[in-house]
Design a protein around this motif. Structure first.
Motif, PDB file in Angstrom:
ATOM      1  N   VAL A  34     -20.627  -2.906   4.452  1.00  0.00           N
ATOM      2  CA  VAL A  34     -19.443  -3.496   3.824  1.00  0.00           C
ATOM      3  C   VAL A  34     -18.552  -2.378   3.300  1.00  0.00           C
ATOM      4  CG1 VAL A  34     -18.586  -5.032   2.022  1.00  0.00           C
ATOM      5  CG2 VAL A  34     -20.755  -5.548   3.183  1.00  0.00           C
ATOM      6  N   ALA A  35     -17.285  -2.460   3.607  1.00  0.00           N
ATOM      7  CA  ALA A  35     -16.325  -1.453   3.167  1.00  0.00           C
ATOM      8  C   ALA A  35     -15.334  -2.059   2.178  1.00  0.00           C
ATOM      9  CB  ALA A  35     -15.575  -0.878   4.365  1.00  0.00           C
ATOM     10  N   TRP A  36     -14.751  -1.199   1.371  1.00  0.00           N
ATOM     11  CA  TRP A  36     -13.642  -1.572   0.484  1.00  0.00           C
ATOM     12  C   TRP A  36     -12.404  -0.788   0.916  1.00  0.00           C
ATOM     13  CZ3 TRP A  36     -13.459  -5.308  -3.207  1.00  0.00           C
ATOM     14  CH2 TRP A  36     -14.663  -5.823  -3.689  1.00  0.00           C
ATOM     15  N   TYR A  37     -11.272  -1.494   0.906  1.00  0.00           N
ATOM     16  CA  TYR A  37      -9.982  -0.905   1.202  1.00  0.00           C
ATOM     17  C   TYR A  37      -9.001  -1.249   0.088  1.00  0.00           C
ATOM     18  CZ  TYR A  37     -11.241   0.286   6.008  1.00  0.00           C
ATOM     19  OH  TYR A  37     -11.814   0.851   7.123  1.00  0.00           O
ATOM     20  N   ARG A  38      -8.020  -0.392  -0.077  1.00  0.00           N
ATOM     21  CA  ARG A  38      -6.949  -0.632  -1.046  1.00  0.00           C
ATOM     22  C   ARG A  38      -5.621  -0.599  -0.316  1.00  0.00           C
ATOM     23  NH1 ARG A  38      -7.375   3.739  -3.955  1.00  0.00           N
ATOM     24  NH2 ARG A  38      -5.725   4.849  -2.822  1.00  0.00           N
ATOM     25  N   GLN A  39      -4.782  -1.565  -0.627  1.00  0.00           N
ATOM     26  CA  GLN A  39      -3.430  -1.588  -0.085  1.00  0.00           C
ATOM     27  C   GLN A  39      -2.448  -1.462  -1.243  1.00  0.00           C
ATOM     28  OE1 GLN A  39      -2.476  -4.960   2.404  1.00  0.00           O
ATOM     29  NE2 GLN A  39      -0.649  -3.968   3.197  1.00  0.00           N
ATOM     30  N   GLY A  40      -1.845  -0.270  -1.359  1.00  0.00           N
ATOM     31  CA  GLY A  40      -0.873  -0.046  -2.399  1.00  0.00           C
ATOM     32  C   GLY A  40       0.438  -0.732  -2.100  1.00  0.00           C
ATOM     33  N   PRO A  41       1.321  -0.834  -3.089  1.00  0.00           N
ATOM     34  CA  PRO A  41       2.609  -1.497  -2.894  1.00  0.00           C
ATOM     35  C   PRO A  41       3.403  -0.880  -1.744  1.00  0.00           C
ATOM     36  CG  PRO A  41       2.216  -1.050  -5.213  1.00  0.00           C
ATOM     37  CD  PRO A  41       1.137  -0.341  -4.459  1.00  0.00           C
ATOM     38  N   GLY A  42       3.728  -1.673  -0.756  1.00  0.00           N
ATOM     39  CA  GLY A  42       4.510  -1.195   0.368  1.00  0.00           C
ATOM     40  C   GLY A  42       3.782  -0.245   1.300  1.00  0.00           C
ATOM     41  N   LYS A  43       2.463  -0.216   1.215  1.00  0.00           N
ATOM     42  CA  LYS A  43       1.678   0.720   2.017  1.00  0.00           C
ATOM     43  C   LYS A  43       0.657  -0.013   2.875  1.00  0.00           C
ATOM     44  CE  LYS A  43       2.058   4.402  -1.443  1.00  0.00           C
ATOM     45  NZ  LYS A  43       1.286   5.361  -2.290  1.00  0.00           N
ATOM     46  N   GLY A  44       0.031   0.734   3.759  1.00  0.00           N
ATOM     47  CA  GLY A  44      -1.053   0.193   4.562  1.00  0.00           C
ATOM     48  C   GLY A  44      -2.358   0.198   3.791  1.00  0.00           C
ATOM     49  N   ARG A  45      -3.408  -0.250   4.435  1.00  0.00           N
ATOM     50  CA  ARG A  45      -4.724  -0.322   3.800  1.00  0.00           C
ATOM     51  C   ARG A  45      -5.444   1.004   3.943  1.00  0.00           C
ATOM     52  NH1 ARG A  45      -6.720  -6.503   5.414  1.00  0.00           N
ATOM     53  NH2 ARG A  45      -4.797  -7.487   4.629  1.00  0.00           N
ATOM     54  N   ASP A  46      -5.869   1.556   2.807  1.00  0.00           N
ATOM     55  CA  ASP A  46      -6.576   2.827   2.790  1.00  0.00           C
ATOM     56  C   ASP A  46      -8.051   2.595   2.502  1.00  0.00           C
ATOM     57  OD1 ASP A  46      -3.800   4.368   1.078  1.00  0.00           O
ATOM     58  OD2 ASP A  46      -4.270   4.380   3.216  1.00  0.00           O
ATOM     59  N   PHE A  47      -8.872   3.330   3.196  1.00  0.00           N
ATOM     60  CA  PHE A  47     -10.313   3.264   2.998  1.00  0.00           C
ATOM     61  C   PHE A  47     -10.679   3.792   1.618  1.00  0.00           C
ATOM     62  CE2 PHE A  47     -14.685   3.248   4.229  1.00  0.00           C
ATOM     63  CZ  PHE A  47     -15.251   4.421   3.740  1.00  0.00           C
ATOM     64  N   VAL A  48     -11.492   3.022   0.895  1.00  0.00           N
ATOM     65  CA  VAL A  48     -11.984   3.463  -0.414  1.00  0.00           C
ATOM     66  C   VAL A  48     -13.424   3.964  -0.292  1.00  0.00           C
ATOM     67  CG1 VAL A  48     -12.556   2.711  -2.756  1.00  0.00           C
ATOM     68  CG2 VAL A  48     -10.465   1.880  -1.652  1.00  0.00           C
ATOM     69  N   GLY A  49     -14.262   3.178   0.368  1.00  0.00           N
ATOM     70  CA  GLY A  49     -15.658   3.541   0.550  1.00  0.00           C
ATOM     71  C   GLY A  49     -16.411   2.412   1.212  1.00  0.00           C
ATOM     72  N   ASP A  50     -17.645   2.698   1.569  1.00  0.00           N
ATOM     73  CA  ASP A  50     -18.471   1.634   2.126  1.00  0.00           C
ATOM     74  C   ASP A  50     -19.925   1.833   1.761  1.00  0.00           C
ATOM     75  OD1 ASP A  50     -18.425   2.789   5.619  1.00  0.00           O
ATOM     76  OD2 ASP A  50     -19.667   3.402   3.928  1.00  0.00           O
ATOM     77  N   ILE A  51     -20.696   0.782   2.007  1.00  0.00           N
ATOM     78  CA  ILE A  51     -22.118   0.804   1.702  1.00  0.00           C
ATOM     79  C   ILE A  51     -22.877   0.202   2.865  1.00  0.00           C
ATOM     80  CG2 ILE A  51     -22.035  -1.418   0.460  1.00  0.00           C
ATOM     81  CD1 ILE A  51     -24.182  -0.149  -1.454  1.00  0.00           C
ATOM     82  N   GLY A  52     -23.926   0.894   3.260  1.00  0.00           N
ATOM     83  CA  GLY A  52     -24.753   0.415   4.352  1.00  0.00           C
ATOM     84  C   GLY A  52     -25.807  -0.569   3.874  1.00  0.00           C
ATOM     85  N   VAL A  53     -26.536  -1.095   4.829  1.00  0.00           N
ATOM     86  CA  VAL A  53     -27.610  -2.026   4.501  1.00  0.00           C
ATOM     87  C   VAL A  53     -28.692  -1.328   3.678  1.00  0.00           C
ATOM     88  CG1 VAL A  53     -29.389  -3.530   5.454  1.00  0.00           C
ATOM     89  CG2 VAL A  53     -27.159  -3.400   6.548  1.00  0.00           C
ATOM     90  N   ASP A  54     -28.858  -0.037   3.928  1.00  0.00           N
ATOM     91  CA  ASP A  54     -29.873   0.727   3.192  1.00  0.00           C
ATOM     92  C   ASP A  54     -29.371   1.239   1.859  1.00  0.00           C
ATOM     93  OD1 ASP A  54     -29.533   3.924   4.984  1.00  0.00           O
ATOM     94  OD2 ASP A  54     -28.074   2.621   4.001  1.00  0.00           O
ATOM     95  N   GLY A  55     -28.132   0.883   1.498  1.00  0.00           N
ATOM     96  CA  GLY A  55     -27.589   1.323   0.222  1.00  0.00           C
ATOM     97  C   GLY A  55     -26.894   2.670   0.266  1.00  0.00           C
ATOM     98  N   LEU A  92      -3.934  -3.980  -3.837  1.00  0.00           N
ATOM     99  CA  LEU A  92      -4.747  -5.135  -3.468  1.00  0.00           C
ATOM    100  C   LEU A  92      -6.016  -4.605  -2.810  1.00  0.00           C
ATOM    101  CD1 LEU A  92      -4.546  -8.230  -3.551  1.00  0.00           C
ATOM    102  CD2 LEU A  92      -3.532  -8.144  -1.272  1.00  0.00           C
ATOM    103  N   TYR A  93      -7.144  -4.960  -3.375  1.00  0.00           N
ATOM    104  CA  TYR A  93      -8.423  -4.454  -2.899  1.00  0.00           C
ATOM    105  C   TYR A  93      -9.107  -5.507  -2.033  1.00  0.00           C
ATOM    106  CZ  TYR A  93      -8.224  -0.312  -5.830  1.00  0.00           C
ATOM    107  OH  TYR A  93      -7.873   0.895  -6.380  1.00  0.00           O
ATOM    108  N   PHE A  94      -9.513  -5.048  -0.858  1.00  0.00           N
ATOM    109  CA  PHE A  94     -10.157  -5.931   0.109  1.00  0.00           C
ATOM    110  C   PHE A  94     -11.565  -5.426   0.423  1.00  0.00           C
ATOM    111  CE2 PHE A  94      -6.397  -8.237   1.589  1.00  0.00           C
ATOM    112  CZ  PHE A  94      -5.372  -7.349   1.309  1.00  0.00           C
ATOM    113  N   CYS A  95     -12.466  -6.355   0.658  1.00  0.00           N
ATOM    114  CA  CYS A  95     -13.710  -5.957   1.301  1.00  0.00           C
ATOM    115  C   CYS A  95     -13.622  -6.322   2.778  1.00  0.00           C
ATOM    116  CB  CYS A  95     -14.938  -6.530   0.628  1.00  0.00           C
ATOM    117  SG  CYS A  95     -15.028  -8.309   0.450  1.00  0.00           S
ATOM    118  N   TYR A  96     -14.392  -5.591   3.573  1.00  0.00           N
ATOM    119  CA  TYR A  96     -14.246  -5.680   5.023  1.00  0.00           C
ATOM    120  C   TYR A  96     -15.597  -5.490   5.689  1.00  0.00           C
ATOM    121  CZ  TYR A  96     -13.370  -3.886   9.725  1.00  0.00           C
ATOM    122  OH  TYR A  96     -13.402  -3.673  11.076  1.00  0.00           O
TER     123      TYR A  96
END
Length: 115
Positions: A34-55, A92-96
C-alpha cells in the motif's frame, strides 16, 4: 473488489502532527503493498511512501524521518503518521494499491498545514 477509504485529515499548525488511516476492503487487501501519495494544490500526485506485506517501508526523501507508515494486517488498516508538518505538506492524501493490474485509489483526505 478491493476499495480504499482514507480518513484523518484536517487543519494543523506548522510543527503539528496528524495520523491518517487507509481502510481497505476485500479479502486481498492484506496481501497488497500500500502506498501513500500527496497531491498539492494545482499539482500532480507525489509519492510519499509505501509499506509491503512484510512491513518493510520506503519513503520519499522529502518526508523520510518525519512521516511513518505502519499497518495492522488483522484490521485491514494502513496508517500514515505525519509529524513535524510543514506548509508544503499541504494536500490531498491518497492511499493506493496496484493489484493484479488494477490501479486502486481512495477518495483522499485533505491535510492543510497553516497558522
Amino acid at each position: 473488489q478491493m476499495q480504499l477509504v482514507e480518513s484523518g485529515g484536517g487543519l494543523v499548525q506548522p510543527g503539528g502532527a496528524l495520523k491518517l488511516t487507509c481502510k481497505g476492503s476485500g479479502r486481498d487487501f492484506r496481501f497488497a503493498a500500500v502506498a501513500w501519495y500527496r497531491q498539492g494544490p494545482g499539482k500532480g500526485r507525489d509519492f510519499v511512501g509505501d509499506i509491503g506485506v512484510d512491513g518493510s517501508t520506503i519513503y520519499a526523501d522529502s518526508v523520510r524521518g518525519r512521516h511513518t507508515i505502519t499497518r495492522d494486517i488483522d484490521k485491514d488498516l494502513v496508517y500514515l503518521q505525519l509529524n513535524d508538518l510543514r506548509p508544503e505538506d499541504t494536500g490531498l492524501y491518497f492511499c493506493y494499491v496496484d493489484w493484479q493490474g488494477r490501479n486502486i485509489w481512495g477518495q483522499g483526505t485533505q491535510v492543510t498545514v497553516a497558522l
